[in-house]
Design a protein around this motif. Structure first.
Motif, PDB file in Angstrom:
ATOM      1  N   THR A   1       0.831  -1.199   0.000  1.00  0.00           N
ATOM      2  CA  THR A   1       0.000   0.000   0.000  1.00  0.00           C
ATOM      3  C   THR A   1       0.868   1.253   0.000  1.00  0.00           C
ATOM      4  N   ARG A   2       0.446   2.243  -0.803  1.00  0.00           N
ATOM      5  CA  ARG A   2       1.066   3.568  -0.808  1.00  0.00           C
ATOM      6  C   ARG A   2      -0.003   4.606  -1.141  1.00  0.00           C
ATOM      7  N   PRO A   3       0.217   5.881  -0.827  1.00  0.00           N
ATOM      8  CA  PRO A   3      -0.719   6.929  -1.245  1.00  0.00           C
ATOM      9  C   PRO A   3      -0.868   6.946  -2.766  1.00  0.00           C
ATOM     10  N   ALA A   4      -2.068   7.264  -3.233  1.00  0.00           N
ATOM     11  CA  ALA A   4      -2.355   7.225  -4.671  1.00  0.00           C
ATOM     12  C   ALA A   4      -1.861   8.496  -5.352  1.00  0.00           C
ATOM     13  N   THR A   5      -0.550   8.659  -5.330  1.00  0.00           N
ATOM     14  CA  THR A   5       0.124   9.749  -6.029  1.00  0.00           C
ATOM     15  C   THR A   5       1.121   9.134  -6.996  1.00  0.00           C
ATOM     16  N   ALA A   6       1.644   9.940  -7.892  1.00  0.00           N
ATOM     17  CA  ALA A   6       2.651   9.434  -8.828  1.00  0.00           C
ATOM     18  C   ALA A   6       3.878   8.930  -8.079  1.00  0.00           C
ATOM     19  N   ALA A   7       4.294   9.678  -7.049  1.00  0.00           N
ATOM     20  CA  ALA A   7       5.443   9.254  -6.257  1.00  0.00           C
ATOM     21  C   ALA A   7       5.137   7.978  -5.487  1.00  0.00           C
ATOM     22  N   GLY A   8       3.904   7.875  -4.946  1.00  0.00           N
ATOM     23  CA  GLY A   8       3.524   6.667  -4.219  1.00  0.00           C
ATOM     24  C   GLY A   8       3.540   5.436  -5.107  1.00  0.00           C
TER      25      GLY A   8
ATOM     26  N   LYS B   1      10.846  -4.804  -0.360  1.00  0.00           N
ATOM     27  CA  LYS B   1      10.157  -5.353   0.804  1.00  0.00           C
ATOM     28  C   LYS B   1       8.709  -5.670   0.475  1.00  0.00           C
ATOM     29  N   GLU B   2       8.002  -4.724  -0.157  1.00  0.00           N
ATOM     30  CA  GLU B   2       6.594  -4.944  -0.494  1.00  0.00           C
ATOM     31  C   GLU B   2       6.434  -6.087  -1.489  1.00  0.00           C
ATOM     32  N   ARG B   3       7.323  -6.161  -2.466  1.00  0.00           N
ATOM     33  CA  ARG B   3       7.216  -7.235  -3.464  1.00  0.00           C
ATOM     34  C   ARG B   3       7.486  -8.594  -2.825  1.00  0.00           C
ATOM     35  N   ALA B   4       8.467  -8.681  -1.949  1.00  0.00           N
ATOM     36  CA  ALA B   4       8.757  -9.958  -1.292  1.00  0.00           C
ATOM     37  C   ALA B   4       7.582 -10.400  -0.426  1.00  0.00           C
ATOM     38  N   GLU B   5       6.993  -9.456   0.320  1.00  0.00           N
ATOM     39  CA  GLU B   5       5.827  -9.759   1.148  1.00  0.00           C
ATOM     40  C   GLU B   5       4.666 -10.238   0.280  1.00  0.00           C
ATOM     41  N   HIS B   6       4.474  -9.562  -0.836  1.00  0.00           N
ATOM     42  CA  HIS B   6       3.375  -9.893  -1.748  1.00  0.00           C
ATOM     43  C   HIS B   6       3.553 -11.295  -2.346  1.00  0.00           C
TER      44      HIS B   6
ATOM     45  N   ARG C   1      -3.229  -1.152  -8.399  1.00  0.00           N
ATOM     46  CA  ARG C   1      -4.566  -0.613  -8.629  1.00  0.00           C
ATOM     47  C   ARG C   1      -4.902   0.365  -7.506  1.00  0.00           C
ATOM     48  N   GLU C   2      -5.909   1.217  -7.742  1.00  0.00           N
ATOM     49  CA  GLU C   2      -6.264   2.258  -6.777  1.00  0.00           C
ATOM     50  C   GLU C   2      -7.516   1.882  -5.990  1.00  0.00           C
ATOM     51  N   TRP C   3      -7.484   2.158  -4.681  1.00  0.00           N
ATOM     52  CA  TRP C   3      -8.656   2.046  -3.812  1.00  0.00           C
ATOM     53  C   TRP C   3      -8.736   3.278  -2.943  1.00  0.00           C
ATOM     54  N   SER C   4      -9.728   4.119  -3.211  1.00  0.00           N
ATOM     55  CA  SER C   4     -10.067   5.242  -2.333  1.00  0.00           C
ATOM     56  C   SER C   4      -8.835   6.014  -1.847  1.00  0.00           C
ATOM     57  N   GLY C   5      -8.033   6.483  -2.800  1.00  0.00           N
ATOM     58  CA  GLY C   5      -6.891   7.310  -2.446  1.00  0.00           C
ATOM     59  C   GLY C   5      -5.616   6.568  -2.109  1.00  0.00           C
ATOM     60  N   LEU C   6      -5.611   5.241  -2.313  1.00  0.00           N
ATOM     61  CA  LEU C   6      -4.421   4.438  -2.040  1.00  0.00           C
ATOM     62  C   LEU C   6      -4.088   3.566  -3.246  1.00  0.00           C
ATOM     63  N   TRP C   7      -2.788   3.410  -3.513  1.00  0.00           N
ATOM     64  CA  TRP C   7      -2.342   2.380  -4.453  1.00  0.00           C
ATOM     65  C   TRP C   7      -2.191   1.076  -3.692  1.00  0.00           C
ATOM     66  N   GLN C   8      -2.621  -0.018  -4.303  1.00  0.00           N
ATOM     67  CA  GLN C   8      -2.428  -1.332  -3.697  1.00  0.00           C
ATOM     68  C   GLN C   8      -2.000  -2.328  -4.769  1.00  0.00           C
ATOM     69  N   ALA C   9      -1.143  -3.271  -4.386  1.00  0.00           N
ATOM     70  CA  ALA C   9      -0.652  -4.285  -5.319  1.00  0.00           C
ATOM     71  C   ALA C   9      -1.523  -5.527  -5.224  1.00  0.00           C
ATOM     72  N   GLU C  10      -1.998  -5.983  -6.381  1.00  0.00           N
ATOM     73  CA  GLU C  10      -2.907  -7.129  -6.450  1.00  0.00           C
ATOM     74  C   GLU C  10      -2.379  -8.149  -7.453  1.00  0.00           C
ATOM     75  N   SER C  11      -2.550  -9.429  -7.123  1.00  0.00           N
ATOM     76  CA  SER C  11      -2.254 -10.512  -8.060  1.00  0.00           C
ATOM     77  C   SER C  11      -3.503 -11.337  -8.297  1.00  0.00           C
ATOM     78  N   VAL C  12      -3.483 -12.132  -9.358  1.00  0.00           N
ATOM     79  CA  VAL C  12      -4.604 -13.009  -9.694  1.00  0.00           C
ATOM     80  C   VAL C  12      -4.076 -14.435  -9.776  1.00  0.00           C
ATOM     81  N   VAL C  13      -4.661 -15.315  -8.948  1.00  0.00           N
ATOM     82  CA  VAL C  13      -4.272 -16.726  -8.891  1.00  0.00           C
ATOM     83  C   VAL C  13      -5.512 -17.550  -9.200  1.00  0.00           C
ATOM     84  N   SER C  14      -5.401 -18.561 -10.075  1.00  0.00           N
ATOM     85  CA  SER C  14      -6.590 -19.307 -10.476  1.00  0.00           C
ATOM     86  C   SER C  14      -6.255 -20.760 -10.778  1.00  0.00           C
TER      87      SER C  14
END
Length: 401
Positions: free
Chosen positions: A230-237, A246-251, A280-293
């Protein structure tokens, strides 16, 4: 009425908003017929009990992976589907893990399902203005220092090799007066709320703005979409999130856990990662999502599916059972309605969101939860700030901003 360890109510309350995950074609046409409830400590296997209740009401939950003649035209008076909610505690029971602290909203069942008839007439569910609603100051379940200490304890457990990752969640509540309905509908309408909706019971209600798919089944295929990072939904975020090792390893760790969860389903597979670390964006935040099927074996039923995926890996950690034990030892207040499952079961699909970005109200207080995944590289202050950022939009919606 008792139902082999659960209870069935034949006069449930009418909806005060769209049920979470319900199809748009049924909007404002849901007429509740009956409701199943199971509380922590009740006898019986909650996964099997709720599956039996739904099957007895004509929903095809015994063979979710079937294809072919499964689509049904819904007419007036027909059962159009059911809402299903599973708490974090019930998920731990289904997984065979340690149950955490008691819920701060004990009147809300740990498993709750409502079967709906498709009504002829549209039923208004009210506006979102909430002129008669007043919310008091928030009371946190732990201080920032307590939260940071819990992060350090998880990092120490990772250093010992007890766990690889643990999701730590905090709780807050506030007294309210007036009608909570408009405030709950504002929460459900937050931008990016894939499962936005409201579920009601006797003296309580739950509203969710969850963007995360715990499990979806359509056309013989099972899908989960874990969110981590998660990061603020800005270009820098966005740049910071994409560049964070760290975020990618956790993800990736949680993606692997979700792959293993789906692989536990009998006859199912192969499991594949269709998309990895999409921002992807959720209510002012960037969040990293994956799809597993994976292709779902036709004989897999709802009970087996719930046991495999509950509670969700992105809100527990890895290994899941070890993470549940650590959570139970560290969190002073139960997760209640949060970090569970909440969504819709229809005649042609199942779609359950993870109950993050979720609020509960009882007769006097509103309750919210938020947290994050802790790894060996986590910074305690940053983790506390991230949890506050996640709960911010929900709190603002409750206040009418």
């Amino acid at each position: 009425m008792l139902h082999a360890g659960g209870a069935v109510d034949h006069c449930p309350l009418p909806p005060i908003g769209r049920p979470p995950g319900a199809p748009a074609g049924c909007h404002a046409r849901h007429h509740a017929l009956s409701a199943f409830r199971w509380h922590r400590g009740d006898p019986g296997d909650p996964a099997e009990l709720v599956a039996r209740y739904l099957a007895d009401n004509g929903l095809p939950v015994r063979n979710l992976g079937r294809t072919g003649d499964k689509y049904q035209t819904i007419g007036d008076g027909d059962i159009c589907g059911a809402s299903l909610y599973v708490s974090a505690d019930a998920g731990a029971v289904m997984a065979g893990g340690v149950i955490g602290s008691r819920s701060p909203v004990p009147g809300i069942p740990d498993v709750y399902a409502v079967v709906y008839r498709h009504a002829r007439d549209v039923t208004p569910t009210g506006d979102m203005s909430g002129d008669r609603w007043s919310l008091g100051p928030w009371r946190e379940s732990w201080t920032r220092a307590d939260h940071a200490t819990a992060v350090d304890e998880v990092r120490a457990a990772i250093g010992r090799g007890d766990v690889y990752q643990v999701n730590i969640v905090g709780h807050a509540s506030a007294a309210y007066t007036g009608d909570p309905g408009p405030a709950l509908r504002r929460v459900a309408a937050l931008a990016g709320a894939r499962y936005g909706g409201v579920l009601t019971g006797d003296g309580w209600a739950v509203a969710t703005a969850s963007p995360e798919t715990l499990v979806e089944v359509r056309d013989g295929r099972v899908v989960t979409r874990p969110i981590k990072g998660t990061r603020p939904a800005t270009a820098a975020g966005r740049r910071e999130l994409l560049a964070s090792a760290k975020e990618r390893a956790e993800h990736v760790m949680i993606v692997d856990l979700e792959r293993n969860d789906l692989a536990r389903l009998p006859g199912t597979g192969p499991v594949r990662v269709d998309e990895l670390f999409a921002v992807r964006e959720w209510s002012g935040l960037w969040q990293a999502e994956s799809v597993v099927s994976a292709d779902l074996d036709p004989g897999v039923g709802l009970a087996a599916l719930l046991r495999a995926v509950c509670p969700g890996g992105s809100v527990t950690g890895a290994p899941k059972l070890a993470a549940l034990a650590r959570i139970a030892a560290l969190e002073p207040v139960g997760r209640g309605v949060s970090m569970g499952a909440l969504g819709w079961i229809g005649h042609d699909h199942l779609d359950l969101g993870l109950s993050i970005r979720t609020v509960a109200v009882d007769g006097s207080r509103a309750h919210v939860w938020a947290g994050g995944g802790i790894t060996i590289d986590s910074d305690p202050v940053a983790e506390v700030d991230e949890a506050a950022a996640k709960t911010g939009p929900v709190r603002a919606a409750l206040r009418g901003r």
